[in-house]
Design a protein around this motif. Structure first.
Motif, mmCIF file in Angstrom:
data_model
loop_
_atom_site.group_PDB
_atom_site.id
_atom_site.type_symbol
_atom_site.label_atom_id
_atom_site.label_comp_id
_atom_site.label_asym_id
_atom_site.label_seq_id
_atom_site.Cartn_x
_atom_site.Cartn_y
_atom_site.Cartn_z
ATOM 1 N N VAL A 83 0.844 -1.202 0.000
ATOM 2 C CA VAL A 83 0.000 0.000 0.000
ATOM 3 C C VAL A 83 0.878 1.250 0.000
ATOM 4 N N SER A 84 1.908 1.249 0.806
ATOM 5 C CA SER A 84 2.815 2.395 0.890
ATOM 6 C C SER A 84 3.503 2.655 -0.450
ATOM 7 N N ASP A 85 3.933 1.603 -1.121
ATOM 8 C CA ASP A 85 4.603 1.747 -2.424
ATOM 9 C C ASP A 85 3.658 2.282 -3.495
ATOM 10 N N ARG A 86 2.374 1.896 -3.440
ATOM 11 C CA ARG A 86 1.398 2.329 -4.455
ATOM 12 C C ARG A 86 0.984 3.777 -4.278
ATOM 13 N N ARG A 87 0.875 4.225 -3.042
ATOM 14 C CA ARG A 87 0.501 5.600 -2.700
ATOM 15 C C ARG A 87 -0.905 6.006 -3.133
ATOM 16 N N ARG A 88 -1.748 5.036 -3.429
ATOM 17 C CA ARG A 88 -3.154 5.340 -3.717
ATOM 18 C C ARG A 88 -3.980 4.093 -3.480
ATOM 19 N N GLY A 89 -5.249 4.328 -3.201
ATOM 20 C CA GLY A 89 -6.122 3.215 -2.852
ATOM 21 C C GLY A 89 -5.822 2.722 -1.456
ATOM 22 N N ARG A 90 -6.472 1.653 -1.115
ATOM 23 C CA ARG A 90 -6.247 1.056 0.205
ATOM 24 C C ARG A 90 -6.550 -0.434 0.123
ATOM 25 N N VAL A 91 -6.169 -1.133 1.174
ATOM 26 C CA VAL A 91 -6.424 -2.563 1.281
ATOM 27 C C VAL A 91 -7.236 -2.788 2.539
ATOM 28 N N GLU A 92 -8.300 -3.557 2.410
ATOM 29 C CA GLU A 92 -9.129 -3.931 3.553
ATOM 30 C C GLU A 92 -8.921 -5.417 3.810
ATOM 31 N N VAL A 93 -8.539 -5.733 5.039
ATOM 32 C CA VAL A 93 -8.324 -7.116 5.448
ATOM 33 C C VAL A 93 -9.443 -7.476 6.424
ATOM 34 N N THR A 94 -10.155 -8.554 6.123
ATOM 35 C CA THR A 94 -11.269 -8.972 6.965
ATOM 36 C C THR A 94 -11.017 -10.374 7.504
ATOM 37 N N VAL A 95 -11.188 -10.516 8.817
ATOM 38 C CA VAL A 95 -11.138 -11.810 9.490
ATOM 39 C C VAL A 95 -12.393 -11.870 10.336
ATOM 40 N N GLY A 96 -13.326 -12.750 9.967
ATOM 41 C CA GLY A 96 -14.609 -12.792 10.672
ATOM 42 C C GLY A 96 -15.300 -11.446 10.535
ATOM 43 N N SER A 97 -15.610 -10.815 11.664
ATOM 44 C CA SER A 97 -16.263 -9.496 11.609
ATOM 45 C C SER A 97 -15.272 -8.353 11.828
ATOM 46 N N ASP A 98 -13.996 -8.671 11.978
ATOM 47 C CA ASP A 98 -12.969 -7.644 12.186
ATOM 48 C C ASP A 98 -12.399 -7.184 10.853
ATOM 49 N N VAL A 99 -12.299 -5.865 10.681
ATOM 50 C CA VAL A 99 -11.793 -5.289 9.439
ATOM 51 C C VAL A 99 -10.624 -4.362 9.755
#
Length: 124
Positions: A83-99
């Motif tokens: 994400v840091s290298d791209r400098r745009r957008g974002r990543v969402e990581v989901t485990v169960g109900s935790d994001v």
């Protein structure tokens, strides 16, 4: 036997075409990290007139990995760097109900966010 975890990782915050390209690039990064399996989840039924029998969910990857602090930290660290290298957008990581949302927050903010997520999602 080692506990297993499944993470749903989604690229968000950019248009669909860029999202697909970013998802492919992210898959290449994930392939270098300590994960067991990786797949693109199915989305809606493919549009009429296309040859695909099912469409892929735009921007999403599901990975399975060992539920150990070292593995989880390594994977989340790799995602943070991407994400840091791209400098745009974002990543969402989901485990169960935790994001967990990884974007271009400062490294200090990301450390706090990731630590809190690991504690919430994995009890560590």
């Amino acid at each position: 036997m080692t506990d297993r975890a499944a993470l749903r990782i989604a690229v968000t915050g950019i248009d669909d075409e860029d999202t697909e390209e970013a998802t492919i690039a992210l898959g290449e990064v994930l392939a270098e990290l300590p994960i067991d399996t990786m797949k693109r989840p199915a989305g809606a039924v493919a549009p009429p007139g296309t040859r695909a029998t099912e469409a892929l969910e735009v921007g999403a990857i599901v990975v399975a990995l060992a539920s150990s602090p070292e593995v989880i930290s390594a994977v989340l660290g790799g995602l943070r760097q991407w994400v840091s290298d791209r400098r745009r957008g974002r990543v969402e990581v989901t485990v169960g109900s935790d994001v967990l949302i990884l974007d271009n927050a400062s490294p200090e903010q990301q450390d706090k966010i990731v630590d809190a997520f690991i504690e919430r999602a994995f009890g560590r």
